[in-house]
Design a protein around this motif. Structure first.
Motif, short mmCIF file in Angstrom:
data_model
loop_
_atom_site.label_atom_id
_atom_site.label_comp_id
_atom_site.label_asym_id
_atom_site.label_seq_id
_atom_site.Cartn_x
_atom_site.Cartn_y
_atom_site.Cartn_z
N SER A 1 -0.51 -3.74 6.58
CA SER A 1 -1.87 -3.21 6.45
C SER A 1 -2.42 -3.47 5.05
O SER A 1 -3.59 -3.81 4.89
CB SER A 1 -1.86 -1.70 6.73
OG SER A 1 -1.41 -1.45 8.04
N GLN B 1 7.99 1.65 9.41
CA GLN B 1 6.80 2.22 8.79
C GLN B 1 6.45 1.50 7.50
O GLN B 1 5.28 1.23 7.22
CB GLN B 1 7.04 3.71 8.50
CG GLN B 1 5.81 4.44 7.99
CD GLN B 1 4.69 4.46 8.99
OE1 GLN B 1 4.93 4.57 10.18
NE2 GLN B 1 3.46 4.32 8.53
N LYS B 2 7.48 1.15 6.72
CA LYS B 2 7.23 0.42 5.48
C LYS B 2 6.63 -0.95 5.77
O LYS B 2 5.69 -1.40 5.08
CB LYS B 2 8.54 0.28 4.69
CG LYS B 2 9.03 1.58 4.09
CD LYS B 2 10.40 1.45 3.47
CE LYS B 2 10.43 0.48 2.34
NZ LYS B 2 11.75 0.42 1.70
N ASP C 1 3.06 -0.53 6.74
CA ASP C 1 2.23 -0.25 5.57
C ASP C 1 1.99 -1.51 4.75
O ASP C 1 0.87 -1.74 4.26
CB ASP C 1 2.91 0.82 4.70
CG ASP C 1 2.98 2.16 5.40
OD1 ASP C 1 2.22 2.36 6.37
OD2 ASP C 1 3.80 3.01 4.98
#
Length: 636
Positions: free
Chosen positions: A439, A432-433, A436
């Protein structure tokens, strides 16, 4: 506590006797409760040994029912005490109102009383959630209604009702009248699943119900704690009962009816073999068998005082459950049934002191036997003791090895499971990191590209404007030199600016200016032009009005002066020289005034000023378009 059966003169005999002709003569009841190791006391209980007397006091008589009538109720609260309080205060009142409302023979039937008990449970549930709209407190319950020789039992959840029955061999056995409403039952689990909930099976017949997504929320909280974020969100709830009152977040009012308040109801025909009725809260079944509960309550503790004996039995049972390690609130109600006639004769009961002495004696005998064997010097005793010790040692070693291996394997498996879960959560967090960060980088690159494009466009526009302005000024300087005689047409620029030409550029600027001026108030020279145009219009209007009135006035003046001249001419011959001088003075004055009337000096100067102003504005309006555009450009 003692309930005497009404005499035959007060009630018809059929209302007092059971089908076998046995008569319930007395009921001795008492209770005990303990908070125990639980953080707060949430149990409530109600006992009304003489329900008929209570009904008369409240002016809701129930004399049409079989007598005697008694009510015992156990309310086991969870997630708070509000629901248990509400039910304990309202159940018996609703019961009396419904029972006293219909005095017909049909109202005394089993079907009618069963319907009354079911309706009360469901009404209490609805009324509690209507009154308490922000609480999730709940409770389970068990109610025992005695009417003559009939015992009506209604229960919701895990509270229990048991009766003790004396068999032919004078042995007392326990009979459980209730069946816990738990999700481990197939019918209950199927109902919960059809309502949109989930059943969490923990094995060994233990299960809980929860809303869908319960396990995922548990993992999310564990993941947050692993990241150092602490407790995230509200902890999800799972209940170990499938029916209960209250629990708003598990009822239909909150979306899904995982819990219902429909009670189970059972009717038992009592006889002289039934010696006692007991109700216990949900803390006893998890630590004691029903037979152990009945055994403990049946021990005789006070032969002379029946109420004291009942009270002591309740207290002893609570202490026994607490001593066995119960973690729950502990509440019990005990009602002893005494029958009329020979069938109700006392049966043999073990004294509590004897039971205690027997346990102590058994322990002492075991200790003495062990000591005797140790002290015995005979070869056979020593050999037997050694064989027993060796066998016990081998068994202990085997058990220790098995426990060690099993414990180690279990610990390793559990640790591996935890490590795998932690690695999975860490991998999810890292993924997830990374997502992120990717993105964020893409967004930053897009913003940078957009800003660069805008900067390039602005730079190109400024360059085009500068080139156009340079060409314009070069052309103006060349025109000025030509006008001054110091240059030629060859000095004008030969090339055109890249992009927009000077003419296009300034034409565009003029259009923008005209468009803006159309929506705005006139400013600068335009405002001055409007002002002077207005002044000229007003002046022309005044002059036109004056021209319409002046001829009549002048005509009158001409007649007046003509008459005056005639009179003066007639008198000229007769007047002295002084009068002739005066006439000359007035003639000169009239001439001066006539000259002034033709064009006053001040007015002539004003007309010259406005004529000059109009000429200057006309010249300004005739300025080359390029110059006007340049002035607008540099003004902006």
């Amino acid at each position: 506590i003692w309930i005497d059966t009404p005499s035959p003169s007060d009630n018809p005999p059929l209302a007092m006797a059971d089908p076998s002709g046995m008569l319930l003569e007395k009921i001795v009841a008492d209770s005990a409760t303990m908070q125990g190791r639980h953080t707060k006391q949430e149990d409530r209980h109600v006992k009304i040994p003489d329900l008929t007397k209570a009904a008369k006091a409240l002016k809701m008589p129930i004399d049409h029912l079989d007598q005697p009538c008694a009510l015992f109720a156990m309310y086991d609260g969870h997630r708070g005490h509000l629901c248990a309080d509400f039910a304990a205060k309202g159940f018996h009142g609703k019961l009396l109102r419904k029972l006293s409302a219909d005095t017909s023979e049909a109202a005394n039937s089993e079907e009618s009383i069963i319907k009354v008990l079911k309706d009360i449970c469901e009404e209490l549930d609805t009324e509690f959630m209507t009154k308490h709209r922000t609480t999730n407190d709940g409770c389970t319950l068990c109610v025992a209604l005695i009417s003559g020789s009939r015992l009506f039992t209604a229960w919701v959840g895990d509270c229990r009702c048991m009766i003790a029955k004396l068999d032919a061999g004078a042995e007392l056995s326990s009979v459980t009248l209730t069946e816990d409403h738990r999700p481990s039952l197939e019918a209950e689990a199927e109902r919960v699943k059809q309502s949109g909930g989930v059943v969490l099976d923990y094995g060994n017949g233990f299960a809980r119900i929860a809303h869908a997504g319960y396990e995922e929320r548990i993992r999310e909280r564990a993941r947050a704690q692993a990241q150092g974020l602490g407790s995230v969100g509200k902890e999800p709830v799972a209940l170990d009962v499938s029916r209960a009152l209250g629990n708003r977040d598990f009822k239909a009012v909150s979306g899904k009816a995982l819990l219902v308040a429909t009670p189970g109801v059972k009717v038992v025909q009592l006889d002289a073999s039934h010696k006692l009725v007991t109700l216990v809260s949900g803390g006893f079944p998890v630590i004691m068998l029903d037979s152990d509960v009945v055994y403990e309550l049946d021990l005789l503790r006070d032969q002379a005082d029946a109420p004291a004996d009942v009270r002591a039995g309740c207290g002893a049972l609570v202490q026994e459950a607490y001593g066995r390690g119960s973690e729950h609130n502990l509440s019990v109600i005990l009602a002893r049934l005494q029958w009329a006639g020979a069938a109700g004769a006392p049966y043999p009961r073990k004294l509590a002191s004897v039971d205690k002495a027997e346990k102590a004696a058994t322990a002492a005998l075991l200790a003495a036997a062990t000591a005797e064997e140790v002290k015995s010097g005979s070869a056979s005793a020593a050999s037997k003791r050694r064989r027993l010790e060796a066998a016990a040692s081998i068994n202990a070693q085997k058990q220790a090895a098995y426990d060690k291996t099993g414990a180690a394997a279990s610990y390793a498996a559990e640790q591996a499971k935890k490590d795998a879960e932690m690695q999975k959560m860490v991998a999810e967090v890292e993924a997830q990191k990374a997502e992120d960060e990717r993105s964020a980088r893409e967004e930053a690159a897009k913003l940078a590209a957009e800003e660069g494009r805008k900067a390039d466009e602005e730079a190109a526009a400024r360059k085009e404007e500068k080139e156009a302005a340079d060409i314009f000024h070069t052309a103006r300087r060349a025109q000025k030199r030509i006008a001054a005689g110091g240059g030629s047409a060859d000095d004008e620029p030969k090339g055109e600016p890249k992009g927009l030409t000077a003419e296009d550029f300034f034409a565009k600027r003029r259009k923008e200016k005209e468009a803006g001026a159309a929506a705005e108030e006139p400013k600068g020279l335009a405002a001055a032009d409007d002002f002077f145009a207005k002044m000229r219009a007003e002046k022309a209007q005044k002059e036109a009005g004056a021209a319409a009135e002046k001829p009549a006035v002048l005509a009158g003046a001409d007649d007046f002066f003509a008459k005056m001249r005639e009179e003066k001419a007639a008198a000229a011959a007769e007047k002295p020289a002084g009068l002739a001088g005066a006439e000359d003075f007035f003639a000169k004055n009239r001439a001066e005034r006539a000259a002034a009337a033709e064009k006053p000096a001040d007015l002539a100067g004003a007309e010259d000023f406005f004529a000059k102003n109009r000429a200057e504005r006309a010249a300004a309006a005739e300025k080359p378009a390029d110059l006007a555009g340049a002035e607008d450009f540099f003004a902006k």
